[in-house]
Design an enzyme around this catalytic site. Structure first.
Site, PDB file in Angstrom:
ATOM      1  N   TRP A 184     -13.941 -35.362  17.308  1.00  0.00           N
ATOM      2  CA  TRP A 184     -12.786 -35.446  18.208  1.00  0.00           C
ATOM      3  C   TRP A 184     -11.871 -34.229  18.012  1.00  0.00           C
ATOM      4  CZ3 TRP A 184     -13.797 -39.032  21.575  1.00  0.00           C
ATOM      5  CH2 TRP A 184     -14.429 -40.220  21.201  1.00  0.00           C
ATOM      6  N   TRP A 234     -11.817 -49.796  26.565  1.00  0.00           N
ATOM      7  CA  TRP A 234     -11.750 -48.436  26.046  1.00  0.00           C
ATOM      8  C   TRP A 234     -13.113 -47.987  25.523  1.00  0.00           C
ATOM      9  CZ3 TRP A 234      -8.832 -44.247  26.309  1.00  0.00           C
ATOM     10  CH2 TRP A 234      -7.556 -44.368  26.863  1.00  0.00           C
ATOM     11  N   GLU A 261     -14.863 -60.862  37.290  1.00  0.00           N
ATOM     12  CA  GLU A 261     -13.853 -60.219  36.444  1.00  0.00           C
ATOM     13  C   GLU A 261     -13.366 -61.174  35.355  1.00  0.00           C
ATOM     14  OE1 GLU A 261     -13.037 -56.959  36.602  1.00  0.00           O
ATOM     15  OE2 GLU A 261     -14.662 -56.916  38.071  1.00  0.00           O
ATOM     16  N   ASN A 298      -6.535 -51.232  37.665  1.00  0.00           N
ATOM     17  CA  ASN A 298      -7.735 -51.169  36.835  1.00  0.00           C
ATOM     18  C   ASN A 298      -8.587 -49.934  37.117  1.00  0.00           C
ATOM     19  OD1 ASN A 298      -9.478 -52.447  34.808  1.00  0.00           O
ATOM     20  ND2 ASN A 298     -10.942 -52.618  36.484  1.00  0.00           N
ATOM     21  N   TRP A 358     -10.875 -42.526  21.247  1.00  0.00           N
ATOM     22  CA  TRP A 358     -10.530 -43.660  22.101  1.00  0.00           C
ATOM     23  C   TRP A 358      -9.512 -44.580  21.456  1.00  0.00           C
ATOM     24  CZ3 TRP A 358     -11.356 -48.540  20.236  1.00  0.00           C
ATOM     25  CH2 TRP A 358     -12.302 -48.706  19.227  1.00  0.00           C
ATOM     26  N   TRP A 368     -15.994 -61.140  32.758  1.00  0.00           N
ATOM     27  CA  TRP A 368     -15.861 -59.940  31.916  1.00  0.00           C
ATOM     28  C   TRP A 368     -14.851 -60.205  30.797  1.00  0.00           C
ATOM     29  CZ3 TRP A 368     -18.149 -55.542  30.766  1.00  0.00           C
ATOM     30  CH2 TRP A 368     -19.000 -54.910  31.664  1.00  0.00           C
TER      31      TRP A 368
END
Length: 434
Positions: A285, A361, A254, A320, A338, A257
């Site tokens: 959208w 996102w 993590e 998360n 987004w 990441w």
């Protein structure tokens, strides 16, 4: 004299730039600037992050006073503040730590030119990551766009020396003696103290050791909660990596990441404004404002979505796993851009970090680097069955759940899923055909 400029590294211990400033042998005067370029963009005058920074700086100020020094706390445009300080003090150099976000890089470029003009040296250091910029690249010399090979290269390049702590806190005798200076109140900054408290506890060994088994269960307090402390630098990334290496390799992944997203933002700053993949830049959208409002307020009729949004709104934190479900619901079920969700999270999350927020996102939307494929869409009801089947998390944040006061689902997930896949396919087709 040297100015050390604190930014997102609010600690005296294991602070790279601070350590190197103190090692020069010159007297060091610590500085923090409440940047109006950032503060003016915050709509909430009770923003918990401002309160947290203000409180943390007060603690630093008291520690420095015990050393006979002080923390200069200024409020304004950094370029103007530093120009004024160069008039007041005989400054030979300014030391600080790197920041990788587009705004920060632009700011530091201006600061560098100012200091060069004044013949003042400007030294910046890597501190908030283990690897930065061009340190981890593919064999062809390009930045990684997929996490797993980046992680493998990160682990291959890593050695324990890179996570060795720096004893900056042992060199405080090098601080510039200074009379107490005015410490601005939070009201003088144009804010009020937030009612939201930022958790200050450090992660326990027991939590880390169980992390891989419990991290997906939002009803448990089973995540490290270190993201806020890493964001503002009250906790060293080197200390975090050492703990992860000792106690749980899943948590280390993590942290990697986090660095993957940081290097993506560094190399592709346009990803803040544009979908990473051009083929997803023409999605039609829906951006229905009433539906977006239901998402924001946690009144969608999908209990895991609603619980997560209410937790975020009330505490500034969100688990998360729930973040992924919420992001998928907004982008796929509601077909809301987004960037709307990214901006809302940016306004609320205590641990908001631009690189991770944009990266996650775009991952959830299916538009980013190494993203979840656009046709994989979280089913919010199935997520409840997998991760909160006893409704413990949901009932904590949605007390009216399973009563007549709770709204019916605002849409049919199956139909919304088909609609989203169709919209994404059309964007790909329009890109392919030119």
């Amino acid at each position: 004299m040297i100015l050390f400029w604190f930014r997102r590294d609010l600690r005296l211990h294991d602070n790279t730039g601070f350590y190197h400033a103190l090692k020069t042998g010159s007297a060091v005067l610590p500085l923090f600037i409440f940047d109006t370029g950032i503060l003016h963009n915050l709509e909430d005058r009770r923003d918990a992050r401002v309160s947290f920074i203000h409180q943390t700086l007060q603690d630093l100020h008291r520690q420095l006073e015990k050393q006979g020094s002080t923390l200069l706390v200024k409020h304004g445009k950094p370029e103007d503040v530093l120009a004024q300080l160069l008039e007041e003090y005989q400054v030979e150099a300014v030391y600080t730590n790197h920041d990788y976000e587009p705004y920060a890089r632009h700011r530091d470029s201006h600061i560098g030119r100012l200091l060069q003009k004044k013949q003042v040296r400007f030294h910046t250091f890597k501190d908030q990551v283990i690897f930065e910029k061009e340190e981890i690249l593919t064999q062809s010399g390009s930045p990684y766009k997929v996490y797993t090979p980046y992680k493998n290269s990160w682990l291959k390049h890593f050695d324990s020396a890179q996570a060795a702590s720096l004893p900056s806190h042992t060199l405080l005798s090098q601080l510039q003696p200074h009379a107490t200076t005015h410490f601005p109140t939070i009201q003088e900054l144009g804010f009020e103290k937030s009612n939201i408290e930022v958790p200050m506890q450090e992660v326990s060994v027991e939590t880390l050791q169980a992390y891989h088994n419990t991290r997906n269960l939002p009803a448990l307090d089973a995540t490290s909660r270190l993201s806020v402390l890493l964001r503002f630098g009250t906790f060293s990334i080197r200390q975090a990596v050492n703990m992860a290496r000792e106690h749980n390799p899943v948590w280390l992944q993590e942290l990697i990441w986090r660095e993957f997203f940081m290097q993506l933002l560094y190399h592709f700053p346009e990803s803040v404004e544009e979908s990473f993949h051009p083929k997803f830049r023409n999605i039609a959208w829906r951006n229905n404002e009433e539906e977006f409002e239901k998402w924001c307020t946690g009144t969608t009729g999908f209990p895991l979505v609603d619980a997560g949004m209410r937790e975020l709104n009330q505490t500034g934190f969100m688990h998360n796993r729930v973040r992924m479900v919420l992001a998928s619901f907004l982008v796929k079920d509601l077909l809301v851009d987004w960037r709307w969700g990214e901006a809302y999270f940016a306004s609320k999350l205590l641990d908001y970090e631009q690189s991770s927020n944009v990266g996650n996102w775009q991952w959830a939307a299916g538009t980013g680097a190494d993203a979840q494929p656009y046709f994989r869409i979280f089913n919010p009801d199935n997520q409840v069955k997998k991760f909160d089947k006893e409704y413990a998390y949901i009932k904590r944040w949605v007390p009216e759940f399973q009563t007549t006061a709770y709204p019916a689902p605002m849409l049919d997930h199956s139909k919304a899923r088909d609609r989203a896949i169709s919209a994404f396919k059309k964007s790909i087709e329009s890109f392919t055909t030119g």
